[in-house]
Design an enzyme around this catalytic site. Structure first.
Site, mmCIF file in Angstrom:
data_model
loop_
_atom_site.group_PDB
_atom_site.id
_atom_site.type_symbol
_atom_site.label_atom_id
_atom_site.label_comp_id
_atom_site.label_asym_id
_atom_site.label_seq_id
_atom_site.Cartn_x
_atom_site.Cartn_y
_atom_site.Cartn_z
ATOM 1 N N ASP A 123 0.854 -1.194 0.000
ATOM 2 C CA ASP A 123 0.000 0.000 0.000
ATOM 3 C C ASP A 123 0.893 1.248 0.000
ATOM 4 O O ASP A 123 1.885 1.303 0.743
ATOM 5 C CB ASP A 123 -0.865 -0.044 1.271
ATOM 6 C CG ASP A 123 -1.917 1.047 1.321
ATOM 7 O OD1 ASP A 123 -2.303 1.549 0.255
ATOM 8 O OD2 ASP A 123 -2.355 1.386 2.443
ATOM 9 N N HIS A 155 -7.735 10.259 4.517
ATOM 10 C CA HIS A 155 -7.125 9.273 5.412
ATOM 11 C C HIS A 155 -7.215 9.769 6.859
ATOM 12 O O HIS A 155 -6.972 10.940 7.119
ATOM 13 C CB HIS A 155 -5.628 9.107 5.114
ATOM 14 C CG HIS A 155 -5.325 8.453 3.793
ATOM 15 N ND1 HIS A 155 -4.896 9.149 2.695
ATOM 16 C CD2 HIS A 155 -5.353 7.152 3.427
ATOM 17 C CE1 HIS A 155 -4.675 8.310 1.689
ATOM 18 N NE2 HIS A 155 -4.951 7.091 2.096
ATOM 19 N N GLY A 184 -11.021 4.718 4.300
ATOM 20 C CA GLY A 184 -12.307 4.076 4.604
ATOM 21 C C GLY A 184 -12.839 4.415 5.990
ATOM 22 O O GLY A 184 -14.055 4.426 6.208
ATOM 23 N N THR A 185 -11.958 4.735 6.915
ATOM 24 C CA THR A 185 -12.402 5.010 8.296
ATOM 25 C C THR A 185 -13.365 6.204 8.338
ATOM 26 O O THR A 185 -13.089 7.238 7.716
ATOM 27 C CB THR A 185 -11.171 5.308 9.188
ATOM 28 O OG1 THR A 185 -10.390 4.125 9.266
ATOM 29 C CG2 THR A 185 -11.583 5.748 10.589
HETATM 30 P P1 13P Z 1 -8.023 5.073 6.873
HETATM 31 O O1 13P Z 1 -6.854 4.977 7.822
HETATM 32 O O2 13P Z 1 -8.635 6.420 6.848
HETATM 33 O O3 13P Z 1 -9.009 3.976 7.100
HETATM 34 O O4 13P Z 1 -7.415 4.871 5.412
HETATM 35 C C1 13P Z 1 -6.673 3.698 5.147
HETATM 36 C C2 13P Z 1 -6.055 3.768 3.805
HETATM 37 O O5 13P Z 1 -6.546 4.410 2.908
HETATM 38 C C3 13P Z 1 -4.836 2.975 3.580
HETATM 39 O O6 13P Z 1 -4.269 3.233 2.337
#
Ligand code: 13P
Length: 311
Positions: free
Chosen positions: A82, A181, A211-212
């Site tokens: 990632d 993020h 996503g959080t």
């Molecule tokens: P969050 O930490 O906001 O869930 O985002 C995770 C992400 O996009 C990892 O690449």
């Protein structure tokens, strides 16, 4: 054996209107919990390793552990780099066992992003590894507060996305439609019309970073508009911190009590989100529709054998 071809996995998700969770792991407790959560939900899952966390663990060691854990699992899994910062990072990740990589060149100008991504795709595709690119900007830092980054969102243009995907040959596209993020305290506004236009324009699986903090309805609306991969980390980080803090309040409980509490809290959240994303109960169908991932070395050997046979 359920390490599967990520391109097949995300094609299945896009075709069937659901998304696979991609959970960043930072140690063996996270790794075990992500796989346990996916097993509980019988969902395909992406175990993700973010380069921004590499200062906190040995990527090569955790990747080796992930390969063993994957072999022991029954659900289909992909191992993913990632936010790789460079082509070199992607090559190292592939050598260590990643079967999907993101090279994040989204901070560059459109032309430079396109050129850098084309090179990354050529190199990764030479060994059969699919690539995620990003167009637009999803700002903020995983594990931190998101609100102060709202003004930095740069939305993805459907027209540019079509040119970018056609020119680079990228397999998955991370898009910016309003997510950030990190830790959010209210639902962000998401541009679903833009997302649908991008999906129509590019025809490949889309990815959501940040996503959080999204609501269940937002996740489902994303999956219905071509999003096949949802990245999720800060919520896991916060749950792990809370679980460890409360379990280790007393020294008598010992360190292992904290680890057990972290694994349980994370596995429950992974399982819950797999259900929300629509991935729960799909493991068997995904396994049936995906090529198993042979590993880069085996792939090269089999390509070599094919060439020898043709001579
Ligand atoms: P969050 O930490 O906001 O869930 O985002 C995770 C992400 O996009 C990892 O690449």
């Amino acid at each position: 054996m359920p390490l599967v071809n990520l391109k097949d996995m995300l094609r299945h998700a896009r075709t069937n209107g659901y998304a696979v969770g991609a959970y960043d792991v930072v140690d063996c407790s996270f790794l075990a919990a992500v796989i346990a959560g996916a097993e509980a939900a019988q969902a395909p899952v992406i175990v993700s390793f973010s380069e921004s966390h590499f200062a906190h663990y040995d990527f090569q060691v955790l990747m080796a552990a992930a390969e063993v854990a994957t072999k022991k699992a029954t659900v289909p899994i992909a191992l993913f780099l990632d936010h790789g910062s460079s082509l070199e990072s992607a090559v190292a990740a592939i050598r260590y066992g990643a079967n999907g990589v993101m090279v994040d060149t989204s901070h560059l100008s459109f032309d430079d992003n396109l050129a850098a991504m084309s090179t990354a795709v050529t190199v990764a595709h030479a060994v059969g590894v699919p690539v995620e690119g990003e167009l637009g900007c999803v700002p903020g830092n995983k594990g931190e507060e998101a609100a102060s980054h709202r003004d930095e969102v740069r939305l993805t243009s459907p027209e540019e996305a079509a040119i970018y995907v056609r020119s680079t040959g990228v397999d998955f596209l991370a898009v910016s439609v309003g997510t950030i993020h990190g830790r959010l305290h209210s639902e962000p506004h998401l541009d679903f019309d833009r997302l649908a236009a991008i999906s129509d324009a590019v025809g490949i699986p889309l990815v959501i970073h940040g996503g959080t903090g999204l609501s269940d309805e937002q996740f489902q609306a994303l999956a219905a508009r071509g999003v096949a991969k949802i990245n999720y980390y800060t919520a896991l980080s916060d749950l792990a911190t809370a679980a460890a803090t409360s379990a280790m309040e007393s020294i008598q409980a010992g360190y292992t009590a904290g680890m057990d509490a972290v694994r349980l809290a994370l596995a429950n959240e992974v399982s819950r989100t797999c259900k929300v994303f629509g991935a729960a109960g799909r493991a068997e169908a995904v396994l049936a529709s995906c090529h198993p991932w042979l590993g880069v070395q085996n792939l090269l050997l089999s390509k070599g054998a094919e060439t020898a046979d043709r001579r």
